[in-house]
Enzyme design. Sequence first.
Site, mmCIF file in Angstrom:
data_model
loop_
_atom_site.group_PDB
_atom_site.id
_atom_site.type_symbol
_atom_site.label_atom_id
_atom_site.label_comp_id
_atom_site.label_asym_id
_atom_site.label_seq_id
_atom_site.Cartn_x
_atom_site.Cartn_y
_atom_site.Cartn_z
ATOM 1 N N LYS A 22 -9.214 -7.648 -84.609
ATOM 2 C CA LYS A 22 -8.397 -7.192 -83.470
ATOM 3 C C LYS A 22 -7.622 -8.360 -82.881
ATOM 4 C CE LYS A 22 -10.370 -6.641 -79.250
ATOM 5 N NZ LYS A 22 -9.717 -7.323 -78.136
ATOM 6 N N ASN A 23 -8.306 -9.491 -82.689
ATOM 7 C CA ASN A 23 -7.689 -10.615 -81.988
ATOM 8 C C ASN A 23 -6.802 -11.490 -82.866
ATOM 9 O OD1 ASN A 23 -8.869 -9.595 -79.727
ATOM 10 N ND2 ASN A 23 -10.486 -11.132 -79.596
ATOM 11 N N CYS A 115 -9.866 -7.884 -65.220
ATOM 12 C CA CYS A 115 -10.570 -6.791 -65.902
ATOM 13 C C CYS A 115 -12.037 -6.918 -65.501
ATOM 14 C CB CYS A 115 -10.382 -6.882 -67.416
ATOM 15 S SG CYS A 115 -11.291 -8.238 -68.131
ATOM 16 N N ARG A 120 -9.184 -13.380 -65.075
ATOM 17 C CA ARG A 120 -8.318 -13.540 -66.249
ATOM 18 C C ARG A 120 -6.913 -14.012 -65.867
ATOM 19 N NH1 ARG A 120 -10.601 -10.207 -70.374
ATOM 20 N NH2 ARG A 120 -9.491 -11.515 -71.857
ATOM 21 N N ASP A 304 -17.699 -13.414 -76.915
ATOM 22 C CA ASP A 304 -17.570 -12.007 -77.322
ATOM 23 C C ASP A 304 -18.803 -11.509 -78.056
ATOM 24 O OD1 ASP A 304 -13.994 -12.098 -78.072
ATOM 25 O OD2 ASP A 304 -15.140 -12.133 -76.219
ATOM 26 N N ARG A 396 -11.638 0.586 -78.084
ATOM 27 C CA ARG A 396 -10.569 -0.409 -77.971
ATOM 28 C C ARG A 396 -10.715 -1.481 -79.030
ATOM 29 N NH1 ARG A 396 -9.935 -3.350 -72.578
ATOM 30 N NH2 ARG A 396 -8.613 -4.442 -74.045
HETATM 31 C C1 EPZ Z 1 -9.214 -14.129 -75.744
HETATM 32 O O1 EPZ Z 1 -8.936 -13.747 -74.413
HETATM 33 C C2 EPZ Z 1 -9.780 -12.905 -76.434
HETATM 34 N N1 EPZ Z 1 -8.771 -11.839 -76.428
HETATM 35 C C3 EPZ Z 1 -11.045 -12.457 -75.704
HETATM 36 O O2 EPZ Z 1 -11.580 -11.373 -76.427
HETATM 37 C C4 EPZ Z 1 -12.054 -13.606 -75.723
HETATM 38 O O3 EPZ Z 1 -13.194 -13.219 -74.993
HETATM 39 C C5 EPZ Z 1 -11.422 -14.843 -75.087
HETATM 40 O O4 EPZ Z 1 -10.197 -15.175 -75.784
HETATM 41 C C6 EPZ Z 1 -12.332 -16.063 -75.125
HETATM 42 O O5 EPZ Z 1 -12.665 -16.348 -76.445
HETATM 43 C C7 EPZ Z 1 -7.777 -11.886 -77.351
HETATM 44 O O6 EPZ Z 1 -7.702 -12.779 -78.174
HETATM 45 C C8 EPZ Z 1 -6.801 -10.755 -77.320
HETATM 46 P P1 EPZ Z 1 -8.873 -17.261 -72.640
HETATM 47 P P2 EPZ Z 1 -8.054 -14.723 -73.470
HETATM 48 O O7 EPZ Z 1 -7.468 -17.396 -72.161
HETATM 49 O O8 EPZ Z 1 -7.069 -15.459 -74.284
HETATM 50 C C9 EPZ Z 1 -9.357 -18.997 -68.281
HETATM 51 C C10 EPZ Z 1 -12.527 -9.292 -76.690
HETATM 52 O O9 EPZ Z 1 -13.645 -8.912 -76.372
HETATM 53 N N2 EPZ Z 1 -7.875 -19.023 -68.248
HETATM 54 O O10 EPZ Z 1 -9.319 -18.072 -73.809
HETATM 55 O O11 EPZ Z 1 -7.580 -13.915 -72.326
HETATM 56 C C11 EPZ Z 1 -9.914 -17.583 -68.326
HETATM 57 O O12 EPZ Z 1 -10.051 -17.076 -67.001
HETATM 58 C C12 EPZ Z 1 -11.692 -10.111 -75.749
HETATM 59 O O13 EPZ Z 1 -11.972 -9.075 -77.816
HETATM 60 C C13 EPZ Z 1 -7.239 -19.559 -67.124
HETATM 61 O O14 EPZ Z 1 -7.877 -19.997 -66.168
HETATM 62 O O15 EPZ Z 1 -9.164 -15.732 -72.962
HETATM 63 C C14 EPZ Z 1 -11.249 -17.764 -69.005
HETATM 64 O O16 EPZ Z 1 -12.208 -18.145 -68.031
HETATM 65 C C15 EPZ Z 1 -12.348 -10.191 -74.382
HETATM 66 N N3 EPZ Z 1 -5.870 -19.574 -67.092
HETATM 67 C C16 EPZ Z 1 -11.011 -18.930 -69.961
HETATM 68 O O17 EPZ Z 1 -9.795 -19.558 -69.536
HETATM 69 C C17 EPZ Z 1 -5.105 -19.095 -68.122
HETATM 70 O O18 EPZ Z 1 -3.851 -19.142 -68.044
HETATM 71 C C18 EPZ Z 1 -10.823 -18.512 -71.396
HETATM 72 O O19 EPZ Z 1 -9.842 -17.497 -71.395
HETATM 73 C C19 EPZ Z 1 -5.766 -18.550 -69.248
HETATM 74 C C20 EPZ Z 1 -7.153 -18.532 -69.294
#
Ligand code: EPZ
Length: 416
Positions: A22-23, A115, A120, A304, A396
């Site tokens: 998916k990702n 969410c 996020r 995840d 999803r």
């Molecule tokens: C990706 O989400 C994945 N989604 C998530 O999978 C996964 O849990 C996550 O990476 C962590 O591995 C997709 O790839 C579509 P992050 P993402 O930006 O990119 C903070 C699933 O179950 N952050 O790596 O949104 C954020 O709050 C989903 O398939 C900021 O502060 O995650 C978090 O604490 C759920 N500012 C941390 O970084 C930003 O601009 C990691 O988030 C961006 C992120």
Amino acid sequence: MDKLLILGGSPLKGEVTISGAKNAALPIMASTLLAQGIHTLKRIPKLKDVSTMAELIKKMGGIVEFNELCKINTLKINKFEAPYELVKTMRASILVLGPLVARFGKAKVSLPGGCAIGARPVNLHINGLEKMGAKISLQEGYIIAKASRLIGAKIYFDIPTVTGTENLMMAATLAKGTTIIENAAKEPEIVDLANYLILMGAKIQGAGTSIIKIEGVDDLNPPQEYEIIPDRIETGTFMAIAGACRGDIILKGCRIDHVDAIILKMKDAGISFKETKNGIRVIGPKRLQAVDIKTMPYPGFPTDMQAQFMAMMTVANGTSVIKETIFENRFMHVAELRRMGADITVEGNTATVRGVKKLKGAPVMATDLRASASLVIAGLIAEEETLIDRIYHLDRGYEELDKKLIQLGARIKRIK
Ligand code: EPZ
């Protein structure tokens, strides 16, 4: 709203084929906006989130068809907006921001709401685009971005954000000059996206490491057919199912090199693994041993997989300490597991799971994608009936999970 009725307690045996990731599918579908023409993608999973991304591309004037292959025609992209009603159902819609600004010089993308698992924020995505010369304003919940042409820049991420790395890597492919992303995320899905971009003509080095260098080019073109990587979280989820249900399951078409940390922790819990020619055989023990985990960015233990691992630990021998370091609210499954007799206490970002002999079936409610997977695992462990509500969360991110489980001998029924 569909529900899943599970009568657990039976060991699961047989073979299951892992679907496309998916990702990886979501960023690669978004990347088609960078290159005019017809893109042909293989192994795109049939998921709600994938159809949402397809919806988004169609709203912009693209044509998306799913048969054996996923064909995306971006010849007539004439709208550069990601509306709130779509973005609120899938945060990953933010992935169209980088490609739209890079290729069309403008974008209007709804800020993704938070969410269930956390706020996020997308500040790192926005700051990075501003460093590359984009003018960005926030109006009525929308990100309005403009740039005549993005300029290569040096970008440092305070946190190795996965979609932030993907968004800015895509934006940099058409920028003028070179972009360096430091403290980039290293997930396999980022490498898969980079491989697709390179086939389009992008110049990228270092994807999969914490420093990615992108030399901008003037345009990109759709490559030949491309097959995306298998889903490492679905792979880990089936490993947890085998471990939790004294199962003996052969996972076909998975990438073992993407699940090292998961396998190591599962071996500590007493699960055994035998590599096969195109996958791996997973055998669950009579009783699992409790194991501590701490979620970390790749290649660490993936956040995840935290909920699924916790479900396994509820009936392990001993006490397991589970630390969630990525998201601030990713223990929504704890209250539901407790309803099934699990003994779990939460203190801040740490959950302590004391193994019990059995779980009891109960009506429970899914709250987010991976929490719903953990409830399915708990339902397969309990010897009575478990009824899981709101399983749209499950749909999803998992392609026909109930059908795959039935093939393994699970007594599971989807109730419309
Ligand atoms: C990706 O989400 C994945 N989604 C998530 O999978 C996964 O849990 C996550 O990476 C962590 O591995 C997709 O790839 C579509 P992050 P993402 O930006 O990119 C903070 C699933 O179950 N952050 O790596 O949104 C954020 O709050 C989903 O398939 C900021 O502060 O995650 C978090 O604490 C759920 N500012 C941390 O970084 C930003 O601009 C990691 O988030 C961006 C992120």
